[in-house]
Write an enzyme that holds these catalytic residues in place. Sequence first.
Site, PDB file in Angstrom:
ATOM      1  N   MET A 148      55.550   1.635  45.419  1.00 40.55           N
ATOM      2  CA  MET A 148      55.665   0.423  46.212  1.00 40.55           C
ATOM      3  C   MET A 148      56.373   0.585  47.560  1.00 40.55           C
ATOM      4  O   MET A 148      56.454  -0.363  48.328  1.00 40.55           O
ATOM      5  CB  MET A 148      56.365  -0.680  45.386  1.00 40.55           C
ATOM      6  CG  MET A 148      55.598  -1.081  44.127  1.00 40.55           C
ATOM      7  SD  MET A 148      53.807  -1.316  44.399  1.00 40.55           S
ATOM      8  CE  MET A 148      53.806  -2.943  45.146  1.00 40.55           C
ATOM      9  N   HIS A 188      44.666   1.074  46.244  1.00 46.00           N
ATOM     10  CA  HIS A 188      44.983  -0.286  46.700  1.00 46.00           C
ATOM     11  C   HIS A 188      44.036  -1.282  46.027  1.00 46.00           C
ATOM     12  O   HIS A 188      42.820  -1.084  46.044  1.00 46.00           O
ATOM     13  CB  HIS A 188      44.832  -0.360  48.225  1.00 46.00           C
ATOM     14  CG  HIS A 188      45.277  -1.663  48.781  1.00 46.00           C
ATOM     15  ND1 HIS A 188      46.617  -1.987  48.938  1.00 46.00           N
ATOM     16  CD2 HIS A 188      44.578  -2.750  49.193  1.00 46.00           C
ATOM     17  CE1 HIS A 188      46.709  -3.217  49.433  1.00 46.00           C
ATOM     18  NE2 HIS A 188      45.493  -3.693  49.595  1.00 46.00           N
TER      19      HIS A 188
HETATM   20  C1  GRF Z   1      47.817  -0.984  41.031  1.00 44.63           C
HETATM   21  O1  GRF Z   1      47.083  -2.186  40.992  1.00 44.63           O
HETATM   22  C2  GRF Z   1      47.684  -0.314  42.365  1.00 44.63           C
HETATM   23  O2  GRF Z   1      46.470  -0.581  42.995  1.00 44.63           O
HETATM   24  C3  GRF Z   1      48.806  -0.937  43.160  1.00 44.63           C
HETATM   25  O3  GRF Z   1      49.859  -1.079  42.234  1.00 44.63           O
HETATM   26  C4  GRF Z   1      49.304  -1.256  40.928  1.00 44.63           C
HETATM   27  C5  GRF Z   1      50.012  -0.295  40.017  1.00 44.63           C
HETATM   28  O4  GRF Z   1      49.689  -0.477  38.667  1.00 44.63           O
HETATM   29  N1  GRF Z   1      49.124  -0.120  44.309  1.00 44.63           N
HETATM   30  P1  GRF Z   1      50.202   0.552  37.578  1.00 44.63           P
HETATM   31  O5  GRF Z   1      51.706   0.762  37.786  1.00 44.63           O
HETATM   32  O6  GRF Z   1      49.442   1.834  37.756  1.00 44.63           O
HETATM   33  O7  GRF Z   1      49.919  -0.085  36.270  1.00 44.63           O
END
Ligand code: GRF
Length: 218
Positions: free
Chosen positions: A101, A120
């Site tokens: 993030m 994304h």
């Molecule tokens: C995903 O939807 C990705 O596209 C976004 O953050 C989310 C992460 O999900 N950047 P996870 O931690 O892999 O379950």
Amino acid sequence: MNAAGADSGTPPFRLGVLVSGSGSNLQSIIDKLHNGPANIGIAVVVSDNNKAKGLMRAAEAGIPTAVFSMIDFDDRVEHDRAMAAELKRHEVDLVVLAGYMLLVTPGLLDSFPYKVINLHPALLPAFPGASPIEDTMDYGARITGVTVHFVDEGADTGPIILQEAVEIKYNDTVESLRGRIHEVEHRILPRAIELIASGRVRFDEENPRRVIVDEDRP
Ligand code: GRF
């Protein structure tokens, strides 16, 4: 047997995966690629958040982990330099942001030029930023999707590798849509990694903004 599980004598293609939270996409890479026939291995999982569930998923799979909390650094570039040093120590070939993030800086990108990819949950360049699923629904869009792209210094602006569309239903909630987006993510992120690892992803020489994928080549 080498680190990626193959016995071919070819060194494995080594991934460094960055996560901040749940890590369901990390899990899809573990399940579909790690130690599998494609000779791809996750060398290390790195997080900015020591409570990230992704760290537990990595530990369960026997993958080394490292945490770099922003609070321990004066600025983001210094933070990313330390992270890059750890990824280099693990001889990583490709850095995968899988639900990471924080925006990455030249502190990481300079060490891994064109070797950092991001996932994304929208069809870029529409709906960049931190809450694309909510933004897409609030806007009233009927189609959204998933993008895998190379990372540059902008926010979700790098060259696109793969995209897949997801229809937004009239009765969708953010959570129901997120679920269908995740299903696509869990398929196309491992696919993009496999394509890069097998040398089937290149830049158009006349327009390096365009990525060419030789999907049909074995
Ligand atoms: C995903 O939807 C990705 O596209 C976004 O953050 C989310 C992460 O999900 N950047 P996870 O931690 O892999 O379950």
